[in-house]
Scaffold this motif. Structure first.
Motif, PDB file in Angstrom:
ATOM      1  N   TYR A   1      -4.369  15.756  -7.401  1.00  0.00           N
ATOM      2  CA  TYR A   1      -3.556  15.949  -6.186  1.00  0.00           C
ATOM      3  C   TYR A   1      -4.473  16.072  -4.967  1.00  0.00           C
ATOM      4  CZ  TYR A   1      -0.637  18.731  -2.950  1.00  0.00           C
ATOM      5  OH  TYR A   1       0.018  19.238  -1.858  1.00  0.00           O
TER       6      TYR A   1
ATOM      7  N   ILE B   1       9.976  12.367  -6.453  1.00  0.00           N
ATOM      8  CA  ILE B   1       9.075  11.906  -5.383  1.00  0.00           C
ATOM      9  C   ILE B   1       9.775  10.863  -4.516  1.00  0.00           C
ATOM     10  CG2 ILE B   1       6.867  10.783  -4.859  1.00  0.00           C
ATOM     11  CD1 ILE B   1       6.397  13.471  -6.052  1.00  0.00           C
ATOM     12  N   ILE B   2      10.478   9.928  -5.182  1.00  0.00           N
ATOM     13  CA  ILE B   2      11.150   8.882  -4.407  1.00  0.00           C
ATOM     14  C   ILE B   2      12.247   9.482  -3.527  1.00  0.00           C
ATOM     15  CG2 ILE B   2      12.634   6.849  -4.581  1.00  0.00           C
ATOM     16  CD1 ILE B   2      10.974   5.943  -6.893  1.00  0.00           C
TER      17      ILE B   2
ATOM     18  N   ASN C   1       0.765   4.025  -2.880  1.00  0.00           N
ATOM     19  CA  ASN C   1       0.445   5.411  -2.552  1.00  0.00           C
ATOM     20  C   ASN C   1       1.445   6.358  -3.222  1.00  0.00           C
ATOM     21  OD1 ASN C   1      -1.051   7.337  -0.985  1.00  0.00           O
ATOM     22  ND2 ASN C   1       0.710   7.498   0.366  1.00  0.00           N
TER      23      ASN C   1
ATOM     24  N   GLU D   1       1.084   9.137  -6.458  1.00  0.00           N
ATOM     25  CA  GLU D   1       1.600  10.506  -6.397  1.00  0.00           C
ATOM     26  C   GLU D   1       2.540  10.779  -7.575  1.00  0.00           C
ATOM     27  OE1 GLU D   1       3.378  11.271  -2.611  1.00  0.00           O
ATOM     28  OE2 GLU D   1       4.017  13.278  -3.197  1.00  0.00           O
TER      29      GLU D   1
ATOM     30  N   GLN E   1      12.478  12.517  -2.467  1.00  0.00           N
ATOM     31  CA  GLN E   1      11.873  13.335  -1.427  1.00  0.00           C
ATOM     32  C   GLN E   1      11.421  12.460  -0.255  1.00  0.00           C
ATOM     33  OE1 GLN E   1       8.141  15.052  -2.473  1.00  0.00           O
ATOM     34  NE2 GLN E   1       8.324  16.699  -1.008  1.00  0.00           N
ATOM     35  N   ASN E   2      10.795  11.334  -0.589  1.00  0.00           N
ATOM     36  CA  ASN E   2      10.320  10.447   0.466  1.00  0.00           C
ATOM     37  C   ASN E   2      11.459   9.848   1.271  1.00  0.00           C
ATOM     38  OD1 ASN E   2       7.370   9.907   0.807  1.00  0.00           O
ATOM     39  ND2 ASN E   2       7.523   9.911  -1.409  1.00  0.00           N
ATOM     40  N   TYR E   3      12.503   9.395   0.549  1.00  0.00           N
ATOM     41  CA  TYR E   3      13.610   8.764   1.252  1.00  0.00           C
ATOM     42  C   TYR E   3      14.414   9.783   2.042  1.00  0.00           C
ATOM     43  CZ  TYR E   3      12.918   4.192  -0.760  1.00  0.00           C
ATOM     44  OH  TYR E   3      12.392   2.983  -1.081  1.00  0.00           O
TER      45      TYR E   3
ATOM     46  N   LEU F   1      -7.463   2.731  -1.675  1.00  0.00           N
ATOM     47  CA  LEU F   1      -6.314   3.296  -2.379  1.00  0.00           C
ATOM     48  C   LEU F   1      -6.138   2.628  -3.735  1.00  0.00           C
ATOM     49  CD1 LEU F   1      -4.018   5.265  -2.161  1.00  0.00           C
ATOM     50  CD2 LEU F   1      -2.666   3.528  -1.037  1.00  0.00           C
TER      51      LEU F   1
ATOM     52  N   GLN G   1       0.819  -1.215   0.000  1.00  0.00           N
ATOM     53  CA  GLN G   1       0.000   0.000   0.000  1.00  0.00           C
ATOM     54  C   GLN G   1       0.855   1.268   0.000  1.00  0.00           C
ATOM     55  OE1 GLN G   1      -3.857   0.474   0.835  1.00  0.00           O
ATOM     56  NE2 GLN G   1      -3.511  -1.050  -0.733  1.00  0.00           N
ATOM     57  N   TYR G   2       1.927   1.217   0.793  1.00  0.00           N
ATOM     58  CA  TYR G   2       2.780   2.398   0.925  1.00  0.00           C
ATOM     59  C   TYR G   2       3.379   2.800  -0.414  1.00  0.00           C
ATOM     60  CZ  TYR G   2       7.140   4.855   1.932  1.00  0.00           C
ATOM     61  OH  TYR G   2       8.184   5.738   1.920  1.00  0.00           O
TER      62      TYR G   2
ATOM     63  N   HIS H   1      -6.093  12.783  -4.269  1.00  0.00           N
ATOM     64  CA  HIS H   1      -5.146  11.816  -3.732  1.00  0.00           C
ATOM     65  C   HIS H   1      -4.902  12.046  -2.239  1.00  0.00           C
ATOM     66  CE1 HIS H   1      -1.826   9.163  -3.230  1.00  0.00           C
ATOM     67  NE2 HIS H   1      -0.955  10.131  -3.054  1.00  0.00           N
ATOM     68  N   PHE H   2      -4.561  13.292  -1.876  1.00  0.00           N
ATOM     69  CA  PHE H   2      -4.253  13.576  -0.472  1.00  0.00           C
ATOM     70  C   PHE H   2      -5.505  13.823   0.350  1.00  0.00           C
ATOM     71  CE2 PHE H   2      -0.133  14.624  -2.384  1.00  0.00           C
ATOM     72  CZ  PHE H   2       0.676  13.857  -1.574  1.00  0.00           C
ATOM     73  N   GLN H   3      -6.631  14.014  -0.321  1.00  0.00           N
ATOM     74  CA  GLN H   3      -7.894  14.376   0.316  1.00  0.00           C
ATOM     75  C   GLN H   3      -7.696  15.607   1.184  1.00  0.00           C
ATOM     76  OE1 GLN H   3     -10.552  11.065   1.284  1.00  0.00           O
ATOM     77  NE2 GLN H   3      -8.768   9.786   1.259  1.00  0.00           N
ATOM     78  N   PHE H   4      -6.792  16.438   0.739  1.00  0.00           N
ATOM     79  CA  PHE H   4      -6.455  17.636   1.491  1.00  0.00           C
ATOM     80  C   PHE H   4      -5.737  18.588   0.551  1.00  0.00           C
ATOM     81  CE2 PHE H   4      -3.541  20.170   4.079  1.00  0.00           C
ATOM     82  CZ  PHE H   4      -4.453  20.694   4.977  1.00  0.00           C
TER      83      PHE H   4
END
Lengths: 331, 404
Positions: free
Chosen positions: A228, A271-272, A30, A34, A274-276, A159, A26-27, A231-234
């Motif tokens: 966007y 994105i990758i 997600n 994005e 940024q996440n890491y 998701l 799932q992670y 996806h984030f619901q925000f």
């Protein structure tokens, strides 16, 4: 031959995408959702930057406008269908793109860049101050509406379902952008970048072409923004801030502005990373900046140039699309 | 050639970064994500809050953990942006199965986290986000506030002002939702308990105002006996620094008066001595449990806990009580266990009201005095408390309609 090849690659990518939920956790799913959304944003940006040679510092205003309109529509219109929420976001950005584009179309280069920056700042100020509608600093929280297909309704709370929707709609939009670059209009844009005087001499109204392109890329960015939000619901003022323009600029540059697929790769890497990076250190923007500076200094063609070079070395053949300007393509 | 070399180096470094082992979280622990600004302007507040949660986890783990498991604190740098906080929290939920989140800075971050908590079915609680609306019209079942609210603080200070016999009050606050909510609650309480007390001056200034001259002149012209303000940080220090020399000598009643960093930044104790505040946790609270906590903290860390750390510590211990009572980390069970639960901690008895998840807590009064045992500069001395009952806002008045 080339067309056929590309269609094959597109179909293969969609098929691979369709199997992803079976493989990924799932992670990661997600994150992939994005990435697809930002890939569309980066592609729309690159149509301006790479194809038309227009450096815009205001692309986030369309992204943010699409994002906010979708959120505001979902909050204020009870029972609004998902399609209509997206549609409202896109239509608003088309109008905004047309109006702003009409004011900008005579400007190029630094004037264009600064004016887009000014318009972005205007939109940002409105989003910050108009608290009753945009939520100001608090932002807006929404719940994704279910997708109604007429005969059945699919819950978008999952998701995986939303991933498929993104893959199909946003993926199709990316393909459409690619198709756009091959239309007469798309080629006009390239020629305009190379030699606008000559285009004018040949009887083209370059201002109208530029306005159309600006509106089109704005609408595509608006669609990305709309997704966007979903996806984030925000959505918060970050979506419409200059930071968002910087992010998309980084994606385009890291991936490479000279190919169509460079920004997609850029979005993936951005994105990758940024996440890491943000997991490892709070100072991740510093590293991003470092990468950006090194890329511009040493690999101005971005990652796509590197890949093209490697491919050329391995197979010894020169791809007519690679490493060079997109303009060289079938012009 | 050089270009190629550096280009290669650049790519290599990117690949290396991707390959770096990401601090994987331990498997069998109870994880709690703490969303605080750990970079930027509000870094200092965020770190002091985090300090309290970390210390609570340390104390719990020293005592054998929770349900036999260790508590693991996962700091999340919110950058004080709701989108950043929710995005990182979502990743933690999906990747590591984190079920509990807390945080104390920024009601905007809190409101977004509360919504995320409801969608993802996790629990978010706060010890420092004070906007009353969060357990009012914005309340939801996955959000808890075992801490203060603008209503509670304003009520407590209004009661103190009336008790001390002040009849003409000037009130001044920041011109955004927090300032407005705080002043409105203060006026409401004054009107309820002492109609003869007059608000002689009501002012709003933009957050981050640099020149308080015009505001101070208006306050002085209104001739109040006392001044009430919910200002914090620079908005408090500048008001004092510019107001006192102009002749604004009245006693000041403020939300966050016992902030050692603010007092130190003032650089002149005489500006603030005599001012009073009300907090849900203060270092000088004369309860046995608090003395034990403060002394143990000092022994472990060789420094006194900040009011931020104290609040965060107490709230985290309350959360741990709820988990103990539930006997499981199942979210629905913890929600059920926490509702109505009472916790007799350092700051007296805290009770979690089931209807809106607002902690019913006493407020402790402090007065800033020159001599204290904690710091070289002026700091607080205890001045009694307002019981939870006396500052209670009835459930009907909060506007909370919780979907169960």
């Amino acid at each position: 031959m080339k067309q056929k090849n590309t269609s094959f690659i597109i179909i293969a990518l969609f098929l691979a995408g369709a199997f992803m939920p079976l493989i990924l956790k799932q992670y990661h799913l997600n994150m992939l959702t994005e990435i697809i959304i930002f890939a569309l944003f980066a592609v729309s940006y690159n149509l301006l930057l790479g194809y038309a040679g227009l450096l815009s510092f205001g692309h986030a205003m369309f992204f943010g406008l699409g994002a906010f309109m979708t959120a505001v529509a979902i909050i204020h219109i009870p029972g609004l269908a998902l399609w209509n929420a997206i549609l409202i976001g896109v239509v608003t950005t088309i109008i905004a793109g047309f109006v702003i584009g009409s004011l900008l179309l005579r400007h190029k280069g630094a004037y264009f860049a600064l004016l887009t920056l000014a318009f972005n700042a205007l939109f940002y100020a409105v989003a910050t101050k108009w608290h009753s509608v945009t939520g100001g600093d608090d932002g807006l929280s929404i719940t994704r509406p279910d997708l109604s297909l007429g005969f059945t309704s699919i819950s978008m709370a999952s998701l995986t379902h939303f991933y498929y929707l993104t893959l199909i709609i946003v993926g199709a939009a990316i393909v459409f952008c690619w198709y756009f670059t091959h239309t007469a209009m798309g080629k006009t844009v390239l020629l305009m970048r190379e030699n606008e005087e000559r285009m004018k001499f040949l009887g083209y109204n370059t201002n109208i072409s530029r306005l159309l392109l600006f509106t089109f890329t704005g609408a595509v960015a608006g669609l990305a923004g709309s997704f966007y939000t979903l996806h984030f619901q925000f959505v918060s003022i970050s979506a419409i801030s200059v930071d968002m323009t910087t992010a998309v600029l980084l994606m385009a540059f890291v991936g490479g502005t000279k190919t169509f697929w460079g920004p997609i790769l850029g979005a993936f890497v951005y994105i990758i990373l940024q996440n890491y990076l943000s997991n490892i250190t709070d100072r991740w923007p510093l590293f991003m900046g470092f990468i950006f500076v090194s890329m511009v200094l040493f690999i101005p063609g971005g990652l796509s140039e590197v890949i093209m070079n490697i491919r050329q070395r391995l197979f010894g053949k020169k791809d007519n699309n690679g490493g060079k300007s997109a303009a060289s393509e079938e012009v | 050639m050089r270009r190629k070399f550096f280009g290669g180096l650049c790519i290599l470094s990117m690949v290396l970064m991707l390959a770096l082992p990401v601090g994987a979280l331990a498997q069998d622990t109870i994880k709690i994500g703490v969303t605080e600004p750990l970079s930027g302007t509000f870094k200092d507040i965020g770190e002091r809050y985090l300090d309290g949660v970390l210390y609570a986890a340390q104390v719990i783990n020293e005592g054998g953990g929770l349900l036999g498991k260790k508590v693991e604190v996962v700091p999340v740098d919110s950058e004080l942006k709701p989108d950043v906080a929710t995005r990182k929290a979502q990743n933690l939920i999906l990747k590591d199965g984190v079920k509990f989140f807390t945080g104390g800075t920024g009601s905007s971050v809190g409101a977004a986290m509360a919504q995320l908590a409801e969608k993802q079915n996790v629990i978010m609680f706060t010890y420092g986000m004070d906007a009353a609306s969060m357990t009012g019209e914005k309340c939801n079942k996955n959000f808890f506030r075992p801490g203060g609210s603008t209503d509670g603080r304003s009520f407590a200070l209004a009661q103190l002002v009336v008790k001390m016999g002040y009849k003409k009050i000037a009130i001044i606050g920041q011109d955004y939702s927090f300032g407005h909510e705080a002043l409105a609650a203060f006026k409401k309480r004054i009107a309820q308990i002492s109609p003869s007390t007059k608000i002689v001056c009501e002012l709003y200034h933009p957050a981050g105002t640099k020149d308080y001259g015009p505001y101070v002149s208006q306050i002085i012209a209104a001739k109040p006996d006392a001044i009430f303000t919910p200002n914090w940080g620079n908005d408090l220090t500048l008001l004092l620094k510019q107001g006192r020399p102009m002749g604004m000598n009245q006693k000041i009643f403020d939300y966050y008066i016992n902030d050692e960093v603010t007092i130190e930044a003032l650089g002149n104790d005489s500006l603030i001595i005599g001012s009073m505040g009300a907090e849900i946790w203060t270092i000088s609270m004369p309860t046995k449990k608090n003395e034990a906590f403060v002394n143990k903290f000092y022994k472990d860390k060789k420094r006194w806990p900040s009011y931020c750390a104290g609040k965060a510590y107490t709230a985290t211990m309350f959360w741990a009580e709820a988990i103990k009572k539930a006997g499981t980390t199942d979210v629905a069970a913890v929600i059920k266990a926490w509702e109505g639960l009472s916790f007799d901690g350092p700051a007296g008895v805290w009770t979690m009201r089931a209807g809106d998840h607002q902690g019913q807590v006493p407020y402790w009064y402090t007065e800033i005095v020159a001599k204290n045992k904690y710091f070289k500069h002026a700091f607080e001395a205890p001045r009694g408390m307002a019981t939870a009952k006396s500052v209670e806002v009835s459930l009907a008045e909060t506007g909370c309609k919780m979907k169960k």
